[in-house]
Design a protein around this motif. Structure first.
Motif, short mmCIF file in Angstrom:
data_model
loop_
_atom_site.label_atom_id
_atom_site.label_comp_id
_atom_site.label_asym_id
_atom_site.label_seq_id
_atom_site.Cartn_x
_atom_site.Cartn_y
_atom_site.Cartn_z
N ASP A 84 10.05 3.03 -31.32
CA ASP A 84 11.28 2.68 -30.61
C ASP A 84 11.72 1.27 -31.01
OD1 ASP A 84 13.35 2.22 -28.86
OD2 ASP A 84 12.05 1.94 -27.12
N PRO A 85 12.82 1.14 -31.78
CA PRO A 85 13.24 -0.20 -32.24
C PRO A 85 13.63 -1.15 -31.10
CG PRO A 85 14.89 1.47 -32.80
CD PRO A 85 13.70 2.20 -32.28
N MET A 109 6.43 -6.45 -31.83
CA MET A 109 7.61 -7.32 -31.95
C MET A 109 7.85 -7.74 -33.40
SD MET A 109 8.51 -10.82 -29.85
CE MET A 109 8.40 -9.98 -28.28
N ARG A 110 6.78 -8.10 -34.11
CA ARG A 110 6.90 -8.48 -35.53
C ARG A 110 7.47 -7.32 -36.35
NH1 ARG A 110 1.99 -11.20 -34.84
NH2 ARG A 110 0.85 -9.35 -35.55
N THR A 111 6.95 -6.13 -36.08
CA THR A 111 7.40 -4.94 -36.82
C THR A 111 8.89 -4.70 -36.59
OG1 THR A 111 5.19 -3.94 -36.63
CG2 THR A 111 7.01 -2.45 -37.12
N HIS A 112 9.32 -4.77 -35.35
CA HIS A 112 10.73 -4.52 -35.02
C HIS A 112 11.64 -5.65 -35.51
CE1 HIS A 112 9.40 -1.63 -31.55
NE2 HIS A 112 9.32 -1.07 -32.74
N ASP A 113 11.15 -6.87 -35.46
CA ASP A 113 11.94 -8.02 -35.95
C ASP A 113 12.22 -7.92 -37.44
OD1 ASP A 113 12.11 -9.08 -33.44
OD2 ASP A 113 10.57 -10.62 -33.74
N ARG A 114 11.34 -7.23 -38.16
CA ARG A 114 11.54 -7.05 -39.61
C ARG A 114 12.39 -5.81 -39.91
NH1 ARG A 114 5.20 -8.17 -41.18
NH2 ARG A 114 5.25 -10.42 -40.87
N GLY A 115 12.90 -5.20 -38.86
CA GLY A 115 13.76 -4.03 -39.05
C GLY A 115 12.99 -2.76 -39.39
N ARG A 116 11.78 -2.68 -38.91
CA ARG A 116 10.94 -1.52 -39.21
C ARG A 116 10.45 -0.83 -37.93
NH1 ARG A 116 7.37 -4.80 -43.72
NH2 ARG A 116 9.03 -5.01 -45.26
N ILE A 117 10.14 0.44 -38.09
CA ILE A 117 9.49 1.20 -37.02
C ILE A 117 8.34 1.97 -37.65
CG2 ILE A 117 11.54 1.40 -35.53
CD1 ILE A 117 11.91 4.26 -36.66
N VAL A 118 7.50 2.51 -36.81
CA VAL A 118 6.38 3.31 -37.31
C VAL A 118 6.48 4.70 -36.68
CG1 VAL A 118 3.89 3.44 -37.64
CG2 VAL A 118 4.99 1.21 -37.40
#
Length: 198
Positions: A84-85, A109-118
């Protein structure tokens, strides 16, 4: 005329005797039947008279099962959170606390700040409780697991294109976790990869 009256009275006495006899037999049969019924009910086994005694559950065994269930729920929550972005679909503090909560929230937060999701799923296998204490001030269990993230794919949040990752990274590895029981329920408090494959 007298003979007719005599015959009527004799006939009446016979009928009355027959009725009395039938009534007596019927009552005897009823009381006999009731007696048998009472005896049968006395002889029949009764669950309420002899309750089965069950040994109390081992608190440590219960703690093991609850800790493993809580750890699995933690990873299901992380799957939703990483995918969930907005980072608002799950309240991770309902599943984790202390270092585990802080580290997981920071990484999400780091993942979403980089414009990524898993996307995809994580498999938690070979779970083994290596230590448990259900009677302490804060009951806890230490859980060793094999974490498989090979089907967990990091992608660009907008394009959904896969993000390239190092080929050398471990996708199945041993992870050691501590799960503690608070008044509001079990929480993962530490979650440490051991740097070895499984």
């Amino acid at each position: 005329m007298q003979r007719h009256a005599h015959r009527s009275s004799v006939h009446f006495r016979k009928v009355a005797t027959t009725i009395t006899l039938c009534t007596a037999l019927a009552l005897a049969a009823c009381s006999s039947s009731d007696g048998k019924s009472d005896k049968a009910s006395d002889d029949s086994p009764s669950v309420s008279r002899s309750p089965t005694s069950s040994a109390p559950a081992d608190p440590n065994e219960s703690a093991k099962q609850e800790a493993i269930a809580a750890y699995e729920a933690y990873w299901r929550a992380l799957e939703k959170l990483y995918a969930d972005p907005t980072g608002k679909s799950v309240r991770l503090d309902q599943y984790a606390s202390s270092a585990a909560l802080k580290n997981a929230e920071a990484d999400v937060m780091r993942t979403h700040d980089r414009g990524r999701i898993v996307t995809g799923s994580v498999t938690v296998a070979a779970q083994n409780v290596t230590k448990v204490d259900a009677s302490g001030r804060i009951p806890y269990a230490t859980v060793s697991s094999c974490l498989d993230i090979s089907k967990w794919q990091k992608v660009d949040a907008k394009t959904k294109e896969p993000v390239s990752l190092p080929d050398t990274r471990l996708t199945k590895y041993v992870i050691l976790s501590t799960v503690e029981k608070y008044p509001e329920g079990w929480r993962v408090t530490s979650d440490e990869p051991q740097g070895k494959s499984c």
